[in-house]
Design a protein around this motif. Structure first.
Motif, mmCIF file in Angstrom:
data_model
loop_
_atom_site.group_PDB
_atom_site.id
_atom_site.type_symbol
_atom_site.label_atom_id
_atom_site.label_comp_id
_atom_site.label_asym_id
_atom_site.label_seq_id
_atom_site.Cartn_x
_atom_site.Cartn_y
_atom_site.Cartn_z
ATOM 1 N N ALA A 22 0.617 -1.579 -0.477
ATOM 2 C CA ALA A 22 0.179 -0.168 0.082
ATOM 3 C C ALA A 22 0.455 1.426 -0.133
ATOM 4 O O ALA A 22 0.646 1.967 -0.723
ATOM 5 C CB ALA A 22 -0.838 -0.192 1.152
ATOM 6 N N PRO A 23 1.880 0.982 0.801
ATOM 7 C CA PRO A 23 2.676 2.776 0.479
ATOM 8 C C PRO A 23 3.218 2.908 -0.264
ATOM 9 O O PRO A 23 3.443 3.844 -1.129
ATOM 10 C CB PRO A 23 4.155 2.325 1.463
ATOM 11 C CG PRO A 23 3.283 0.584 2.971
ATOM 12 C CD PRO A 23 2.649 0.301 2.087
ATOM 13 N N ILE A 24 3.313 2.121 -1.326
ATOM 14 C CA ILE A 24 4.301 2.001 -2.504
ATOM 15 C C ILE A 24 3.247 2.212 -3.117
ATOM 16 O O ILE A 24 3.533 2.974 -4.392
ATOM 17 C CB ILE A 24 5.213 0.667 -3.145
ATOM 18 C CG1 ILE A 24 5.944 -0.171 -2.021
ATOM 19 C CG2 ILE A 24 5.667 0.787 -3.853
ATOM 20 C CD1 ILE A 24 6.440 -0.979 -2.266
ATOM 21 N N ALA A 25 2.368 1.865 -3.959
ATOM 22 C CA ALA A 25 1.166 2.231 -4.461
ATOM 23 C C ALA A 25 0.929 3.639 -4.368
ATOM 24 O O ALA A 25 0.545 4.132 -5.383
ATOM 25 C CB ALA A 25 0.029 1.504 -4.382
ATOM 26 N N TYR A 26 1.211 4.506 -2.846
ATOM 27 C CA TYR A 26 0.666 5.853 -2.696
ATOM 28 C C TYR A 26 1.546 5.930 -3.384
ATOM 29 O O TYR A 26 1.225 7.662 -4.168
ATOM 30 C CB TYR A 26 0.599 5.650 -1.127
ATOM 31 C CG TYR A 26 0.240 7.170 -0.772
ATOM 32 C CD1 TYR A 26 -1.464 7.107 -1.162
ATOM 33 C CD2 TYR A 26 1.400 7.633 -0.165
ATOM 34 C CE1 TYR A 26 -1.238 8.598 -0.430
ATOM 35 C CE2 TYR A 26 1.337 8.795 0.401
ATOM 36 C CZ TYR A 26 0.010 9.732 -0.034
ATOM 37 O OH TYR A 26 -0.791 10.453 0.900
ATOM 38 N N LEU A 27 2.698 5.876 -2.709
ATOM 39 C CA LEU A 27 3.906 6.706 -3.729
ATOM 40 C C LEU A 27 3.893 7.003 -5.464
ATOM 41 O O LEU A 27 4.072 7.963 -5.465
ATOM 42 C CB LEU A 27 5.034 6.277 -3.374
ATOM 43 C CG LEU A 27 6.635 7.048 -3.539
ATOM 44 C CD1 LEU A 27 7.649 6.179 -2.598
ATOM 45 C CD2 LEU A 27 6.930 6.113 -5.330
ATOM 46 N N MET A 28 3.816 5.402 -6.121
ATOM 47 C CA MET A 28 3.499 5.443 -7.560
ATOM 48 C C MET A 28 2.576 6.157 -7.755
ATOM 49 O O MET A 28 2.699 7.462 -8.908
ATOM 50 C CB MET A 28 3.841 4.521 -7.951
ATOM 51 C CG MET A 28 4.673 3.260 -7.532
ATOM 52 S SD MET A 28 4.947 0.863 -7.935
ATOM 53 C CE MET A 28 4.836 1.267 -9.383
ATOM 54 N N ALA A 29 1.374 6.040 -7.252
ATOM 55 C CA ALA A 29 0.103 6.984 -7.392
ATOM 56 C C ALA A 29 0.417 8.356 -7.826
ATOM 57 O O ALA A 29 -0.069 9.443 -8.348
ATOM 58 C CB ALA A 29 -1.189 6.353 -6.502
ATOM 59 N N TYR A 30 1.011 8.943 -6.371
ATOM 60 C CA TYR A 30 1.023 10.860 -6.459
ATOM 61 C C TYR A 30 2.381 11.306 -7.472
ATOM 62 O O TYR A 30 2.757 11.962 -7.589
ATOM 63 C CB TYR A 30 1.404 10.732 -4.750
ATOM 64 C CG TYR A 30 0.619 10.804 -4.723
ATOM 65 C CD1 TYR A 30 -0.448 12.192 -4.552
ATOM 66 C CD2 TYR A 30 -0.898 10.085 -3.675
ATOM 67 C CE1 TYR A 30 -1.418 12.679 -3.821
ATOM 68 C CE2 TYR A 30 -1.952 10.530 -3.239
ATOM 69 C CZ TYR A 30 -2.079 11.949 -3.251
ATOM 70 O OH TYR A 30 -3.805 11.871 -2.755
ATOM 71 N N MET A 38 1.814 15.953 -1.614
ATOM 72 C CA MET A 38 1.095 14.104 -1.703
ATOM 73 C C MET A 38 -0.578 13.946 -0.491
ATOM 74 O O MET A 38 -1.152 13.033 0.059
ATOM 75 C CB MET A 38 1.972 13.425 -1.205
ATOM 76 C CG MET A 38 3.213 13.473 -2.113
ATOM 77 S SD MET A 38 4.590 11.422 -1.237
ATOM 78 C CE MET A 38 3.318 10.537 -1.343
ATOM 79 N N HIS A 39 -1.307 15.592 -0.120
ATOM 80 C CA HIS A 39 -2.152 15.399 -0.041
ATOM 81 C C HIS A 39 -3.275 15.596 -0.775
ATOM 82 O O HIS A 39 -4.503 16.093 0.006
ATOM 83 C CB HIS A 39 -2.129 16.677 1.007
ATOM 84 C CG HIS A 39 -1.062 16.873 1.687
ATOM 85 N ND1 HIS A 39 -0.401 15.914 2.762
ATOM 86 C CD2 HIS A 39 0.397 17.900 2.041
ATOM 87 C CE1 HIS A 39 0.390 16.257 3.851
ATOM 88 N NE2 HIS A 39 1.345 16.650 2.906
ATOM 89 N N GLY A 40 -3.119 16.030 -1.449
ATOM 90 C CA GLY A 40 -4.385 16.295 -2.990
ATOM 91 C C GLY A 40 -4.071 15.264 -4.144
ATOM 92 O O GLY A 40 -2.828 15.945 -4.577
ATOM 93 N N TRP A 41 -5.474 15.141 -4.514
ATOM 94 C CA TRP A 41 -5.187 15.074 -5.886
ATOM 95 C C TRP A 41 -5.725 16.244 -6.913
ATOM 96 O O TRP A 41 -6.506 15.946 -7.430
ATOM 97 C CB TRP A 41 -5.414 13.054 -6.421
ATOM 98 C CG TRP A 41 -5.591 12.826 -7.980
ATOM 99 C CD1 TRP A 41 -6.622 13.086 -8.665
ATOM 100 C CD2 TRP A 41 -4.465 12.740 -8.305
ATOM 101 N NE1 TRP A 41 -6.159 12.947 -9.734
ATOM 102 C CE2 TRP A 41 -4.361 12.312 -9.951
ATOM 103 C CE3 TRP A 41 -3.461 11.554 -7.360
ATOM 104 C CZ2 TRP A 41 -3.630 11.743 -10.500
ATOM 105 C CZ3 TRP A 41 -2.061 11.227 -8.482
ATOM 106 C CH2 TRP A 41 -2.551 11.733 -9.625
ATOM 107 N N ASP A 42 -4.486 16.151 -7.749
ATOM 108 C CA ASP A 42 -5.182 17.861 -9.245
ATOM 109 C C ASP A 42 -5.344 17.522 -10.263
ATOM 110 O O ASP A 42 -5.519 18.138 -10.881
ATOM 111 C CB ASP A 42 -3.990 18.366 -8.642
ATOM 112 C CG ASP A 42 -3.713 18.925 -7.147
ATOM 113 O OD1 ASP A 42 -5.812 19.551 -6.979
ATOM 114 O OD2 ASP A 42 -3.058 20.234 -7.051
ATOM 115 N N GLY A 43 -4.765 15.853 -10.781
ATOM 116 C CA GLY A 43 -4.643 16.016 -11.886
ATOM 117 C C GLY A 43 -3.295 14.352 -12.233
ATOM 118 O O GLY A 43 -2.532 15.276 -11.449
#
Length: 273
Positions: A22-30, A38-43
């Motif tokens: 999960a942490p790796i996926a979070y890092l890769m997504a952002y 890494m606090h909000g998805w803007d695009g």
């Protein structure tokens, strides 16, 4: 095991892997987030990957990392195979166990202790910290890994294969190159890829023995992370993780191919008999 127990075991494994990845996926997504945090998805954006490839200094560090990893893996594989062969030829149990224990010291010892020890050693004998010190350190902690990968394959090999080769007039070199090495090839590949992965990912030992003007990816990522959150770190970490995954997949297919080749060879030998 009944169906309920198997279902619980599967759920447990899924939970464990979810926590690990999960942490790796979070890092890769952002690493694709255009917002810069890494606090909000803007695009979606590839800006951070472009920033990584536009950084000349970083590309030099990537080159340093791969040169160190490939050289240390190749050298440690050669030394590890020689070491495994030497341990295999020790007949007495106590000396063999002593050699195995010495081989395992660098694996079970904390990386901080190993790094500090190498730092003291290189300072005492006058080796300048940089490319040479990092290369020697990576070779040192990779050799025991290769030994542990190769030794089980040597122990699986029947002594009758070597005896048959000698009865047919093979020299010692022929026995080594045409019988032993082909048989332990899966272990050699496993040791090489494990050493390569450890070298690419190592931070603690490298942090102690690297000098001014020379760095590797793990040390660079740590240095940049201390300066503040930047999604270029996410992009760089994602690329490194994906490359490691490709190494594991490549090793898997090579190992599967070698296993199939050995199985066909065994079937052919039984057919001849």
């Amino acid at each position: 095991m009944n169906k309920k127990g198997a279902r619980l075991a599967n759920l447990y494994l899924i939970a464990v892997f979810a926590i690990l990845y999960a942490p790796i996926a979070y890092l890769m997504a952002y690493s694709f987030n255009s917002g810069g945090t890494m606090h909000g998805w803007d695009g979606f954006t590839l800006e951070w990957y472009g920033e990584v490839f536009a950084d000349t200094r970083l590309l030099i560090i990537v080159l340093n990392t791969f040169v160190i990893a490939l050289l240390s893996s190749a050298i440690s594989t050669i030394l590890g195979v020689i070491g495994a062969l030497a341990i295999r030829h020790v007949r007495r149990r106590q000396p063999r166990n002593a050699l195995l224990s010495l081989n395992n010291v660098l694996i079970v010892s904390p990386d901080v202790i190993i790094g500090a020890s190498f730092l003291i050693l290189f300072t005492m004998i006058g080796i300048k910290l940089g490319f040479t010190s990092v290369l020697l350190s990576h070779i040192a902690f990779s050799v025991p890994i290769v030994v542990l990968m190769v030794l089980p394959k040597l122990q699986e090999m029947s002594p009758s294969l070597i005896d048959a080769a000698r009865d047919l007039g093979a020299s010692g070199w022929d026995v080594l190159t045409k019988v032993v090495l082909p048989y332990i090839k899966p272990g050699i590949f496993a040791g090489f890829f494990m050493a390569l992965t450890y070298s690419l990912d190592d931070f603690a030992v490298t942090f102690f023995v690297t000098g001014n003007g020379f760095s590797t990816l793990s040390v660079e990522i740590y240095s940049r992370a201390r300066q503040g959150v930047s999604l270029s770190i996410n992009a760089l970490s994602t690329l490194l993780f994906l490359f490691t995954v490709l190494l594991v997949i490549g090793y898997y297919f090579i190992n599967q191919r070698a296993s199939r080749s050995q199985a066909r060879g065994a079937e052919g030998g039984r057919a001849v008999r």
